[in-house]
Motif scaffolding. Structure first.
Motif, PDB file in Angstrom:
ATOM      1  N   GLY A 156     -63.801 -31.770  -9.942  1.00 22.16           N
ATOM      2  CA  GLY A 156     -63.847 -31.430  -8.530  1.00 22.16           C
ATOM      3  C   GLY A 156     -62.704 -30.540  -8.051  1.00 22.16           C
ATOM      4  O   GLY A 156     -62.635 -30.193  -6.883  1.00 22.16           O
ATOM      5  N   ILE A 157     -61.811 -30.154  -8.956  1.00 26.53           N
ATOM      6  CA  ILE A 157     -60.650 -29.344  -8.568  1.00 26.53           C
ATOM      7  C   ILE A 157     -60.869 -27.907  -9.018  1.00 26.53           C
ATOM      8  O   ILE A 157     -61.176 -27.655 -10.181  1.00 26.53           O
ATOM      9  CB  ILE A 157     -59.356 -29.898  -9.202  1.00 26.53           C
ATOM     10  CG1 ILE A 157     -59.100 -31.325  -8.727  1.00 26.53           C
ATOM     11  CG2 ILE A 157     -58.168 -28.996  -8.872  1.00 26.53           C
ATOM     12  CD1 ILE A 157     -57.941 -32.000  -9.420  1.00 26.53           C
ATOM     13  N   THR A 158     -60.694 -26.972  -8.099  1.00 24.79           N
ATOM     14  CA  THR A 158     -60.868 -25.558  -8.449  1.00 24.79           C
ATOM     15  C   THR A 158     -59.548 -24.786  -8.458  1.00 24.79           C
ATOM     16  O   THR A 158     -59.455 -23.763  -9.105  1.00 24.79           O
ATOM     17  CB  THR A 158     -61.842 -24.869  -7.469  1.00 24.79           C
ATOM     18  OG1 THR A 158     -61.353 -25.051  -6.132  1.00 24.79           O
ATOM     19  CG2 THR A 158     -63.236 -25.454  -7.593  1.00 24.79           C
ATOM     20  N   GLU A 159     -58.552 -25.273  -7.748  1.00 24.51           N
ATOM     21  CA  GLU A 159     -57.277 -24.563  -7.661  1.00 24.51           C
ATOM     22  C   GLU A 159     -56.416 -24.877  -8.888  1.00 24.51           C
ATOM     23  O   GLU A 159     -56.147 -26.038  -9.195  1.00 24.51           O
ATOM     24  CB  GLU A 159     -56.532 -24.988  -6.387  1.00 24.51           C
ATOM     25  CG  GLU A 159     -55.238 -24.226  -6.194  1.00 24.51           C
ATOM     26  CD  GLU A 159     -54.523 -24.666  -4.929  1.00 24.51           C
ATOM     27  OE1 GLU A 159     -53.300 -24.888  -5.019  1.00 24.51           O
ATOM     28  OE2 GLU A 159     -55.187 -24.777  -3.889  1.00 24.51           O
ATOM     29  N   PRO A 160     -55.976 -23.830  -9.627  1.00 24.86           N
ATOM     30  CA  PRO A 160     -55.205 -24.045 -10.858  1.00 24.86           C
ATOM     31  C   PRO A 160     -53.965 -24.912 -10.681  1.00 24.86           C
ATOM     32  O   PRO A 160     -53.673 -25.742 -11.536  1.00 24.86           O
ATOM     33  CB  PRO A 160     -54.821 -22.628 -11.296  1.00 24.86           C
ATOM     34  CG  PRO A 160     -55.861 -21.758 -10.695  1.00 24.86           C
ATOM     35  CD  PRO A 160     -56.241 -22.419  -9.392  1.00 24.86           C
ATOM     36  N   GLN A 161     -53.236 -24.747  -9.587  1.00 27.69           N
ATOM     37  CA  GLN A 161     -52.015 -25.537  -9.377  1.00 27.69           C
ATOM     38  C   GLN A 161     -52.329 -27.030  -9.321  1.00 27.69           C
ATOM     39  O   GLN A 161     -51.539 -27.848  -9.767  1.00 27.69           O
ATOM     40  CB  GLN A 161     -51.305 -25.106  -8.092  1.00 27.69           C
ATOM     41  CG  GLN A 161     -50.578 -23.786  -8.202  1.00 27.69           C
ATOM     42  CD  GLN A 161     -49.472 -23.834  -9.232  1.00 27.69           C
ATOM     43  OE1 GLN A 161     -49.686 -23.561 -10.410  1.00 27.69           O
ATOM     44  NE2 GLN A 161     -48.280 -24.186  -8.802  1.00 27.69           N
TER      45      GLN A 161
END
Length: 194
Positions: free
Chosen positions: A101-106
């Motif tokens: 569910g996470i798309t942001e690399p950080q």
């Protein structure tokens, strides 16, 4: 009046200062003022886990998951609880669900790192390599990407070692080989299921 956001921020500051006990008090106060405050509940879960209170950590994270079942931070908190309890299968599933569910690399990077570490600890080197590959793909030309590549190479060598180490029961002894006129070669048998 009391502001839940202020207490949550106070808890975050205490966590940065490595004072989990004070942080937990702040997060609990924020939860008392606003029982569905996601940031306060997850902060309380992290602080409780830092204090070794797995049950309270699980209760706080599960509270978030009841009204937001795909909340990545709550899934990560539950994965950490499962890891502390030694339930690698549930921890891996929670990390995988959080990562999906996470798309942001950080935000994704620490999840993949924790997932890889969990798999390496459980000697699931194939699964660890998948997480490491995703990390390398995120920034292959940076120092971080090169460090992950080195870790992947170590993981590959461990994977190869565990998969192709001599099986104790099938490796002939030198005496037995000499009696049969054969050399002292040992057989190599795959011993992993990954």
């Amino acid at each position: 009046g009391d502001m839940p956001a202020w207490w949550t921020q106070c808890g975050e500051i205490c966590m940065k200062l490595d004072d989990a006990a004070a942080a937990l008090k702040c997060f609990v106060r924020a939860c008392e003022l606003m029982p569905t405050d996601t940031a306060a509940l997850i902060g309380a879960a992290r602080a409780a886990l830092a204090l070794g209170n797995e049950d309270e950590a699980a209760e706080k994270a599960e509270s978030v998951l009841r009204f937001d079942p795909d909340n990545a931070a709550a899934l990560i908190a539950m994965a950490e609880v499962y890891t502390h309890r030694g339930d690698h299968a549930k921890a891996a599933a929670a990390y995988a669900r959080a990562a999906s569910g996470i798309t942001e690399p950080q935000s994704l990077r620490p999840v993949l790192q924790a997932q890889s570490k969990l798999h390496r600890a459980a000697r699931q080197h194939g699964s660890a390599l998948i997480a490491l590959k995703r990390l390398i793909d995120m920034d292959p030309d940076t120092v971080n990407g090169q460090q992950v590549l080195l870790l992947a190479l170590v993981c590959i060598s461990n994977f190869t070692f565990y998969c192709f180490s001599p099986a104790p029961s099938s490796a002939p002894t030198a005496a037995a080989s000499d009696e049969n006129g054969g050399g002292s070669e040992s057989s190599v048998t795959p011993v992993c299921d990954s």
